[in-house]
Design a protein around this motif. Sequence first.
Motif, PDB file in Angstrom:
ATOM      1  N   ARG A 192      -3.185   2.469  -3.866  1.00 40.02           N
ATOM      2  CA  ARG A 192      -2.490   3.742  -3.715  1.00 40.02           C
ATOM      3  C   ARG A 192      -3.487   4.809  -3.277  1.00 40.02           C
ATOM      4  NH1 ARG A 192       2.586   4.376  -6.431  1.00 40.02           N
ATOM      5  NH2 ARG A 192       3.235   2.469  -7.502  1.00 40.02           N
ATOM      6  N   VAL A 205       0.869  -1.186   0.000  1.00 35.35           N
ATOM      7  CA  VAL A 205       0.000   0.000   0.000  1.00 35.35           C
ATOM      8  C   VAL A 205       0.897   1.224   0.000  1.00 35.35           C
ATOM      9  CG1 VAL A 205      -1.696   1.283   1.349  1.00 35.35           C
ATOM     10  CG2 VAL A 205      -1.865  -1.215   1.182  1.00 35.35           C
ATOM     11  N   GLN A 240      -4.387   4.790   3.744  1.00 36.93           N
ATOM     12  CA  GLN A 240      -3.405   3.710   3.637  1.00 36.93           C
ATOM     13  C   GLN A 240      -3.395   2.862   4.904  1.00 36.93           C
ATOM     14  OE1 GLN A 240       0.551   4.995   2.309  1.00 36.93           O
ATOM     15  NE2 GLN A 240      -0.363   6.784   1.355  1.00 36.93           N
ATOM     16  N   GLY A 244       2.260  -1.848   4.492  1.00 35.50           N
ATOM     17  CA  GLY A 244       2.356  -0.409   4.253  1.00 35.50           C
ATOM     18  C   GLY A 244       3.450   0.226   5.081  1.00 35.50           C
TER      19      GLY A 244
END
Length: 295
Positions: free
Chosen positions: A219, A192, A226, A237
Amino acid sequence: MQSPNWDDIRVFLAVARAGRLQAAGRLLGLDHSTVARRMGTLEAAIGARLIDRSPRGVVLTHAGEVLRDHAERIEVEMIGASAAVGADTGTVAGSVRLATPEAFGTYLVAPNVHRLHARHPTIELELAPESRSVSLSRREADIAIGLTRPPRGRLVARRLVDYRLGLYAAREYLAHHPTIDTVEAVKAHPLVWYIDELIDIPELRYFDQIVSDAPTVFRSSSIAAQQAAVANGLGIGVLHVFAAEQDSRLERVLPDLEVTRSYWLLMHADQQRLPRIRAVVDFLDEVVRINQHRF
């Protein structure tokens, strides 16, 4: 020549700084037609055309450039007078616009703003947590939290606090996937990340410092989005440690792998003594102090 109205001069300064009538209107809370009318009134009072308009925005004429220099000096005097009167009466009130990176505003300022309100109930804090750069010189904000010290300009700047970023995944995700014990292993997992072309702050481009060539599955220009995606099991992430460690759904991956950045406190030199500005600065220092263990 008539005596120009100070409110019209404020509109002119906003237009000069924003470069467009509509953008100036948004800064002032006025519609486009009101800004245009006020500019016309000021030009009539001055007896000269101050701006040239084009599809790309407005450009100051020579008269406009001369007026801008004088108007900015008047603005400084008005700010100084406001600070002196406020200090004399003990009044701490008014609106303060604070621009911050999204994580700082969302995870630190918003959850603690009740502290500012309890101390100064007549201050209205306008929080703008964004992933784009904000120009204090164009008066887009009164105070900003930046990721770097500005190279020059009439700004007061000081380092507020350092913070860390690291790799995270949902505990549920990790329970159903092989152990991630090397950087190379990260590349086998969906990542991510930001939308690269929407990042206009260089300090947010830390992807290659942690892991490169990993396949991205989602994205977003929002770090909060996120974190939500990672916490719900989408993949891995790069998240702010001070925010991710507060979410019990998340677990740190490769704890030795991290990036350190700094938050800088920025404000106009001519506003730093205003009571309402000082009150918000004190509040920000308090927020950092009580959350020091999270950084």
